[in-house]
Design an enzyme around this catalytic site. Structure first.
Site, short mmCIF file in Angstrom:
data_model
loop_
_atom_site.label_atom_id
_atom_site.label_comp_id
_atom_site.label_asym_id
_atom_site.label_seq_id
_atom_site.Cartn_x
_atom_site.Cartn_y
_atom_site.Cartn_z
N GLY A 141 1.14 9.01 -1.65
CA GLY A 141 2.25 9.85 -1.20
C GLY A 141 2.54 10.98 -2.18
N GLN A 161 -2.15 5.50 4.87
CA GLN A 161 -2.06 6.63 5.81
C GLN A 161 -0.61 7.06 6.04
OE1 GLN A 161 -3.20 5.85 9.87
NE2 GLN A 161 -3.30 3.65 9.57
N ASP A 190 5.21 3.35 0.15
CA ASP A 190 5.55 1.93 0.24
C ASP A 190 7.01 1.64 -0.10
OD1 ASP A 190 2.93 1.56 0.82
OD2 ASP A 190 2.49 0.19 -0.84
N VAL A 237 8.74 5.79 -15.63
CA VAL A 237 10.14 6.05 -15.28
C VAL A 237 10.89 4.72 -15.27
CG1 VAL A 237 11.65 6.79 -13.39
CG2 VAL A 237 9.68 8.18 -14.03
N GLU A 293 -10.76 -9.27 2.77
CA GLU A 293 -11.81 -8.41 2.20
C GLU A 293 -12.30 -8.98 0.87
OE1 GLU A 293 -10.01 -4.49 2.25
OE2 GLU A 293 -10.50 -4.23 4.38
C1 LIG Z 1 -5.82 -4.05 -2.49
C2 LIG Z 1 -5.17 -3.12 -1.53
C3 LIG Z 1 -5.83 -2.72 -0.38
C4 LIG Z 1 -5.24 -1.85 0.52
N1 LIG Z 1 -5.93 -1.44 1.63
C5 LIG Z 1 -5.40 -0.53 2.46
C6 LIG Z 1 -6.13 -0.04 3.57
O1 LIG Z 1 -7.26 -0.45 3.82
N2 LIG Z 1 -5.55 0.90 4.36
C7 LIG Z 1 -4.29 1.39 4.11
O2 LIG Z 1 -3.81 2.27 4.84
N3 LIG Z 1 -3.57 0.95 3.06
C8 LIG Z 1 -4.09 -0.01 2.24
N4 LIG Z 1 -3.37 -0.45 1.16
C9 LIG Z 1 -1.98 0.01 0.98
C10 LIG Z 1 -1.95 1.34 0.28
O3 LIG Z 1 -2.74 1.33 -0.89
C11 LIG Z 1 -0.52 1.68 -0.04
O4 LIG Z 1 0.22 1.67 1.16
C12 LIG Z 1 -0.42 3.06 -0.69
O5 LIG Z 1 -1.07 3.05 -1.93
C13 LIG Z 1 1.04 3.45 -0.85
O6 LIG Z 1 1.08 4.73 -1.39
P1 LIG Z 1 2.28 5.15 -2.36
O7 LIG Z 1 2.09 6.59 -2.65
O8 LIG Z 1 3.57 4.69 -1.80
O9 LIG Z 1 2.06 4.27 -3.67
P2 LIG Z 1 0.81 4.16 -4.62
O10 LIG Z 1 -0.41 4.71 -4.02
O11 LIG Z 1 0.79 2.72 -5.05
O12 LIG Z 1 1.21 5.07 -5.84
C14 LIG Z 1 2.31 4.78 -6.65
C15 LIG Z 1 2.16 5.53 -7.94
O13 LIG Z 1 3.37 5.45 -8.65
C16 LIG Z 1 3.12 5.16 -10.00
N5 LIG Z 1 4.30 4.47 -10.53
C17 LIG Z 1 4.83 3.31 -10.07
N6 LIG Z 1 5.92 3.00 -10.78
C18 LIG Z 1 6.07 3.97 -11.69
C19 LIG Z 1 7.02 4.18 -12.73
N7 LIG Z 1 8.04 3.35 -12.97
N8 LIG Z 1 6.87 5.28 -13.52
C20 LIG Z 1 5.84 6.14 -13.32
N9 LIG Z 1 4.92 5.97 -12.35
C21 LIG Z 1 5.05 4.90 -11.55
C22 LIG Z 1 1.87 4.29 -9.97
O14 LIG Z 1 1.19 4.34 -11.22
C23 LIG Z 1 1.08 4.93 -8.84
O15 LIG Z 1 0.22 5.95 -9.30
C24 LIG Z 1 -3.95 -1.35 0.26
C25 LIG Z 1 -3.26 -1.75 -0.90
C26 LIG Z 1 -3.87 -2.63 -1.78
C27 LIG Z 1 -3.12 -3.05 -3.03
#
Ligand SMILES: Cc1cc2nc3c(=O)[nH]c(=O)nc-3n(C[C@H](O)[C@H](O)[C@H](O)COP(=O)(O)OP(=O)(O)OC[C@H]3O[C@@H](n4cnc5c(N)ncnc54)[C@H](O)[C@@H]3O)c2cc1C
Length: 426
Positions: free
Chosen positions: A25, A327, A310, A89, A181
């Site tokens: 995101g 996605q 998330d 953070v 998986e």
């Molecule tokens: C093993 C696994 C398999 C998956 N497979 C799929 C799939 O096949 N298809 C699908 O659609 N989704 C899948 N997902 C889910 C998907 O990865 C998540 O929905 C997605 O990553 C969410 O995106 P996000 O940007 O919310 O968070 P993230 O991608 O998790 O990014 C969060 C970021 O915030 C940073 N962060 C967190 N806390 C802090 C803090 N306190 N200070 C500074 N930085 C911080 C982290 O380092 C990270 O870089 C999977 C997840 C996992 C764990």
């Protein structure tokens, strides 16, 4: 703010957008703000964007961490209006509009985007984490890989049958896509390695037990597809135990359904909860710690704060909370980046966020996957091919797509696992 942004002159005089989190995101949001008339600071506690959906392939020695990790500075470096801060953070000072880091740095914002994702939910048993790591970081994936590979090595040389059995047992907790998986990939790893490279082990010695508390695996999928996945897992030797809850995990022993299972490798894949954004903002979280957001992804009562991915509980047009998926996070990031850009540049109001579901997929093993969308239900080789195409497409840039495609082609042709690394000390 102290640090990078003030030094970069022209950036500091513009409105300040702070994005916390460089995952699916946050990165999409920051990229959409690239070269806009706004100063952007992206804060992440790690220096790279990680493609989590393929972490299980790092854990099973198909890919290396760098294949699915891209430095944030590399991706965003070309935008002169974006500064990157490597920091954790720890809170948000809503009143004074500043993000606070664990080292006490304050970073002021005009607009704040929180995209910190989720963590594995151990349902009140965080003490299980060291024994049963999840698959959220490269460190965890490498830890699991080492335990698996070390298990084979130790079993090869031990004369103690109990120790041998323990080393050749892996337990995966959670029958969602991650657990399925992971279990499938471990079964294929064991079948190939043991048969070809070890002299004292037999293929059937390696046990993989998949534990699921509910009555079936892959709950979000069509029951026919879930049944296919179950049969495939069983065919490749995974013991799937449904209606089996974990009662304890301690010193490499999983207690589940009243049975003690000694296992050298334990993997946790049983659900996630949002990172503590609700706590930072001082508001009540919804289910799984996710914070409800408005149709424009802002937080009610805090119009300058937006939540994506998330950590956010956004709803679709039928009022259903959107799933925690890459996605969703990516589409929200791109939408919000464009909306902020339009707003900051004084353009017309933007329509509410609308999620376009591209379908769900899970892979069980070689030539075996499932895919479902509103129009299609696919399984087997065609779904597997589609799964591979979708994942390659979703990777962060062309270089990663090429690298991963070549690795996969090589693995497919040779069945080799090239990333079989056990570090000196563990
Ligand atoms: C093993 C696994 C398999 C998956 N497979 C799929 C799939 O096949 N298809 C699908 O659609 N989704 C899948 N997902 C889910 C998907 O990865 C998540 O929905 C997605 O990553 C969410 O995106 P996000 O940007 O919310 O968070 P993230 O991608 O998790 O990014 C969060 C970021 O915030 C940073 N962060 C967190 N806390 C802090 C803090 N306190 N200070 C500074 N930085 C911080 C982290 O380092 C990270 O870089 C999977 C997840 C996992 C764990």
């Amino acid at each position: 703010m102290s640090g990078s942004i003030e030094r970069s002159g022209n950036v500091a005089r513009r409105r300040r957008v702070v994005v916390v989190g460089g995952g699916f995101g946050g990165l999409a949001c920051a990229s959409a703000l690239g070269n806009a008339e706004v100063g952007v600071t992206l804060i992440d506690r790690r220096n790279h964007n990680l493609f989590q959906p393929l972490l299980y392939q790092v854990a099973t020695a198909i890919l290396s961490p760098a294949d699915i990790s891209e430095p944030l500075r590399r991706t965003l470096g070309r935008y002169r209006n974006i500064a990157i801060v490597l920091a954790e953070v720890s809170g948000v000072d809503v009143q004074h509009k500043a993000v606070v880091t664990s080292e006490g740095m304050r970073i002021e914002y005009d607009v704040l985007v929180l995209a910190t994702g989720s963590v594995y939910n151990y349902f009140g048993h965080d003490e299980w984490q060291p024994d049963a790591p999840g698959l959220k970081t490269n460190r965890e994936a490498r830890c699991i890989r080492e335990r698996l590979l070390l298990g084979f090595e130790r079993a090869e040389i031990t004369l103690d049958p109990v120790e041998r059995k323990r080393n050749l047992t892996a337990v995966v907790v959670g029958g969602g896509p991650t657990g399925v998986e992971m279990a499938g990939a471990m079964a294929e790893l064991g079948a190939f390695l043991i048969q070809r490279d070890f002299r004292n082990l037999a293929r059937d010695d390696f046990r993989i037990i998949l534990l699921e508390a509910s009555s079936g695996i892959l709950a979000g999928f069509d029951p026919e597809l879930a049944r296919y996945a179950l049969e495939r897992l069983q065919t490749i030797g995974v013991e799937v135990r449904t209606k089996t809850s974990v009662e304890a995990i301690e010193d490499g022993v999983v207690t589940a359904g009243g049975e003690r299972i000694e296992a050298a490798t334990i993997v946790w894949g049983a659900g996630v909860r949002a990172s503590p954004v609700a706590q930072w903002l001082g508001i009540a979280p919804g289910a799984s710690g996710r914070v409800p957001v408005e149709p424009d992804l802002s937080v009610a009562g805090l119009p300058d704060i937006y939540l994506i991915g998330d950590a956010a509980a956004a709803r679709d047009e039928n009022g259903k909370v959107l799933p925690a998926l890459a996605q969703v996070a990516k589409q929200q990031g791109t939408y919000l980046g464009k909306a902020l850009r339009a707003g900051l540049e004084g353009h017309a109001t933007v329509k509410p966020f609308k999620f376009r579901n591209r379908g769900a997929t899970a892979v069980i093993g070689r030539n075996a996957a499932i895919f479902q969308s509103s129009r299609f239900r696919l399984r087997g080789r065609v779904a597997w091919f589609l799964w591979a195409l979708i994942h390659v497409y979703l990777l962060v840039n062309f270089e990663k797509r090429l690298l991963v495609s070549v690795q996969w082609l090589w693995t497919y042709l040779t069945r080799q696992r090239n990333a079989r690394v056990i570090d000196d000390k563990f």
